[in-house]
Design an enzyme around this catalytic site. Structure first.
Site, PDB file in Angstrom:
ATOM      1  N   GLU B 320     -37.492   7.355  99.388  1.00  0.00           N
ATOM      2  CA  GLU B 320     -38.851   7.790  99.697  1.00  0.00           C
ATOM      3  C   GLU B 320     -39.818   7.339  98.591  1.00  0.00           C
ATOM      4  O   GLU B 320     -40.985   7.059  98.860  1.00  0.00           O
ATOM      5  CB  GLU B 320     -38.914   9.303  99.902  1.00  0.00           C
ATOM      6  CG  GLU B 320     -40.184   9.742 100.610  1.00  0.00           C
ATOM      7  CD  GLU B 320     -40.133  11.175 101.130  1.00  0.00           C
ATOM      8  OE1 GLU B 320     -39.642  12.054 100.402  1.00  0.00           O
ATOM      9  OE2 GLU B 320     -40.601  11.412 102.260  1.00  0.00           O
ATOM     10  N   HIS B 349     -11.042   5.722 100.976  1.00  0.00           N
ATOM     11  CA  HIS B 349     -10.337   5.652 102.255  1.00  0.00           C
ATOM     12  C   HIS B 349     -11.302   5.437 103.411  1.00  0.00           C
ATOM     13  O   HIS B 349     -10.895   5.452 104.566  1.00  0.00           O
ATOM     14  CB  HIS B 349      -9.520   6.920 102.466  1.00  0.00           C
ATOM     15  CG  HIS B 349      -8.449   7.083 101.441  1.00  0.00           C
ATOM     16  ND1 HIS B 349      -7.136   6.810 101.687  1.00  0.00           N
ATOM     17  CD2 HIS B 349      -8.508   7.434 100.126  1.00  0.00           C
ATOM     18  CE1 HIS B 349      -6.422   7.009 100.587  1.00  0.00           C
ATOM     19  NE2 HIS B 349      -7.227   7.396  99.628  1.00  0.00           N
ATOM     20  N   LYS B 453     -45.291  10.815 112.520  1.00  0.00           N
ATOM     21  CA  LYS B 453     -45.823  12.151 112.823  1.00  0.00           C
ATOM     22  C   LYS B 453     -46.888  12.068 113.905  1.00  0.00           C
ATOM     23  O   LYS B 453     -46.940  12.894 114.823  1.00  0.00           O
ATOM     24  CB  LYS B 453     -46.452  12.769 111.568  1.00  0.00           C
ATOM     25  CG  LYS B 453     -45.445  13.246 110.541  1.00  0.00           C
ATOM     26  CD  LYS B 453     -46.187  13.967 109.398  1.00  0.00           C
ATOM     27  CE  LYS B 453     -45.319  14.144 108.179  1.00  0.00           C
ATOM     28  NZ  LYS B 453     -46.076  14.678 107.029  1.00  0.00           N
TER      29      LYS B 453
END
Lengths: 520, 520
Positions: B320, B349, B453
């Site tokens: 960010e 793994h 937004k």
């Protein structure tokens, strides 16, 4: 225009409630045509694989995870039985645990109420995904040892509570029984059970290959039960084998639905028609986005809390399968696709800033779950619920990424249930298989992990030598290295490790060369 | 040779128990020299920032998170008081909750035993990291709403259990009070409390900006307490403000140690000497690895379960902050560094196969925690414990990556405690600030999230119109779109959302164009 693209390119399987939208990936129509020979080869490879060919030539193994949900396709009766018999047994076993027919050994302990699963890699991540996505309201509480961190194990044991060990069933999962993290976890659990005055074996179940070290240990220690792991199932694709199904059954998950969802997706994507094949479409989308060389990271954004571990699951499935140095002809290709992500809309507040504005080194994979919740929702503002907002954020973020030229694809399912989790896993498994064929690599081995294991073993051997060689006279790493004929940096790491854990005393100098270490 | 490099380049702060090993990053000595002007500018930028300059010009804000652990450096008395007074108050508040002086309103409910934290982004991730890393043995159990997923909220409420709502303290964290996810979570919690016959306000605490919507709501609803959030603290660096400290104090975390650890790292890395400065060294290592353009992903591998969320925390902090389209001169630069990781040795793994053999598009960040556990360890094989194995895997993987030409750096701390978590966070915060100066971007705004937004808000508005426009006669998306003058694809997404949530009935056609929707 975008509507026409959307509707023309949308792949949907109405009976599964599934759709895949690739309209924002910017794939030209000519791409399928240009890839036609590779697509044909990929379908042929998969046909051979599903028919029992040695699809993992380096390890001389068949690759059988697709049979786990369609045993009728297994290449012979023996393999078919190796699927159906354990499946029946594990269902019966879980039923007996739930009903109290399989009980803890301590008098008056009642029923088994908890599960401690000890495994790593595929032997932990698949069960963790299933437990997190589908385990709500489960009849047993599950805990995991998924590492060799002793502090982490202490924490899990603390969460279980010593008073509950007597009612905790321990599942130890390791194909060979030689995976150190799992073996260590088992030995730590055994020691903890014994400190609590309990015998370990009568609380334990092994899932392992026949004749493995763990199999022998389980016999010797009187484990309650053993379930087999087959060598034609790889760890990262083992969630529909005993590895995933024993814990799932103990948690009361609808394992028939889980297998049926995977089988249904397999049927839709087996081919050989590329058009409308979601798994092939996904593989081609990855190939187009990253120029067949993994140039774009795969960002996974499920807009649903219960799929929060799915990105981590895919990280393992995709990266361990596709991250390969050599192609099938032995050329150096350094393949792979980096995968990361958590969940939306949470991640919008973490890194969508970079996805929208920053380095364009990724494509996004949205996972839409259409139903918001069971039951009604309160309004959070006039005319809108949390259900509407979650959908709004997914659509808004998808639009914003398209607007700034960042490709994305969207997978939709109606809800998170066993059937849909099964079909999502099957979709990505087959896309990985197809992609591996498109770029001509072996998706089923993991030769690259050996080097680290060998180096770790060498470190442990050296550590033991260093520990023995310490004496009262403080010496530098170089002095110890000279005495042992070893590399001073390696020796230094051994010495600092011993010092941090009470087995050496360190006197700091100006630099590591000047630090000296002695026996405490 | 590698020993000489190691010992010469190791940065260590013995009093903090901290070291940073960059010897495997392949940075030539000449690099610092070639970067000298940029380094000088970065130190000057930081000096100005810490002195109270408007370091976030777009939002006309100071950037004050470094003052939170050194209020004596704050540029004026008012800011100093805005740090020290809430700090004293929140400690007192937590003490009163623990001692039962602040109690639940219901008669006979006893003490508050649980916390439900409602926040997103920095207002959830910092507290989650602190709770996970340091919360063992905490006097209260913490739960989180960190999304607007209604199903996820139902799950958390189920984990708390309705019978425990009366003893659950709800922390609502939102600077503006306008973040929809947090507002939605609060409204959902309020509805749930009321369904349980409880008044919400007397169970709730707000952490918010003075005069915000949430502040007003808290007053109106009679919240127990309010703590301030200041506009010079950004969400992703808020963990040492009230946002992180109120929940930390409720969990009994040593918040003085946490702040002291950060302050100590700040002192070591403030500059202006580049040599021996761990934060500048880190920023330069990132810059060198990715050619100052984020060409390499940052893979974070803490070998310690209790740091499992640290990679996610850094993902937010780094991506960010650095994922920016424009530099300070307004040029398009598309900056950023992708960050992912979980924990070692577990991730060995999952994807070390790709790290070792696959696409070389990353550098690894190992985090070593030297002490294995409190207390003794059982041997898991002759002469070796889990403690030794964990260290062996870290060293083995580091060696294997070096061997295949993959750069890595290693950060070491003695153990995971409040002091060390504080210093790790401070190290990365300052490295991010320095890196932003090196590449000349604003690390403190997030202009890229606005588009999503806005698009989400537009979707919600449209959704409301579509909902109202449905009637008994089935219509296609195109027909509804024509009536509303909107885009058919947008309308289609609204319609399918309504159909999946009981507010429309859909009859599937061959393609989305042919689907028709009616009022149920």
């Amino acid at each position: 225009m975008s509507w026409t693209d959307y509707t023309a390119s949308l792949i949907r399987y109405p009976e599964l409630g599934f759709s895949l939208d690739l309209s924002r990936m910017g794939i030209p129509e000519s791409y399928y045509e240009s890839m036609a020979p590779a697509i044909e080869r990929a379908f042929a490879d998969m046909k051979a694989l599903e028919s029992g060919a040695i699809a993992n030539p380096d390890e001389n193994r068949m690759v059988g995870h697709y049979w786990l949900r369609a045993p009728e396709l297994a290449p012979n009766e023996e393999i078919r039985a190796a699927i159906t018999e354990p499946l029946a047994e594990l269902k019966e076993f879980a039923g007996r645990v739930h009903s109290g027919n399989v009980t803890p050994p301590s008098a008056g302990a009642g029923k088994f109420e908890r599960v401690l699963l000890i495994g790593i890699g595929g032997s932990a991540l698949g069960p963790q995904l299933v437990a997190d996505a589908l385990g709500r309201g489960a009849p047993m509480v599950i805990h995991f040892f998924d590492n060799t961190d002793p502090d982490g194990m202490d924490r899990v044991l603390g969460e279980i509570g010593e008073e509950n060990f007597a009612r905790t069933l321990v599942l130890v999962i390791s194909k060979s029984g030689g995976t150190p993290e799992t073996r260590n976890g088992m030995m730590e659990a055994k020691a903890a059970w014994e400190r609590a005055g309990l015998e370990f074996g009568p609380h334990a179940v092994a899932i392992t290959g026949g004749g493995s070290k763990l199999d022998a240990f389980a016999t010797e220690q009187g484990f309650i039960a053993r379930f087999p792991m087959e060598d034609w199932v790889g760890g990262r694709t083992s969630v529909m084998s005993t590895v995933g199904l024993v814990p799932a059954a103990l948690l009361g998950v609808d394992i028939d639905g889980f297998l049926a969802g995977a089988a249904a997706m397999d049927r839709e994507t087996r081919g050989p028609e590329a058009k409308g094949n979601a798994a092939m479409a996904l593989a081609l989308a990855w190939h187009h986005a990253g120029n067949g060389r993994g140039e774009k990271d795969m960002v996974i954004l499920p807009y649903k809390d219960s799929l929060a571990l799915f990105a981590k699951y895919l990280q393992q499935l995709v990266m361990e399968s596709l991250g390969k140095r050599h192609d099938l002809d032995g050329n150096e290709v350094f393949q792979g696709i980096a995968v990361y992500g958590n969940k939306g809309s949470t991640d919008q507040h973490a890194y969508v800033q970079q996805l929208r504005d920053g380095v364009p080194n990724f494509f996004a994979t949205f996972i839409e779950v259409r139903q918001g919740r069971d039951g009604a929702s309160p309004e959070v503002e006039p005319g809108a619920t949390s259900v509407d907002f979650l959908q709004g954020f997914l659509r808004g973020t998808r639009s914003a990424l398209t607007e700034s030229g960042r490709p994305s694809l969207t997978i939709s399912i109606p809800r998170v249930d066993a059937f849909r989790l099964g079909l999502l896993i099957a979709l990505f498994e087959r896309a990985v298989s197809f992609y591996a064929s498109l770029v001509r690599i072996n998706a089923y081995h993991q030769p690259g992990v050996e080097a680290g294991k060998k180096a770790a073993a060498a470190f442990l051997k050296l550590l033991s030598e260093v520990r023995s060689s310490l004496d009262a006279a403080p010496r530098s790493a170089e002095a110890v290295a000279a005495a042992l004929g070893a590399d001073p940096e390696d020796i230094y790491h051994c010495l600092t490790h011993l010092a941090a854990n009470g087995q050496a005393v360190c006197t700091d100098g100006a630099t590591p060369k000047d630090d000296v270490f002695a026996k405490p």
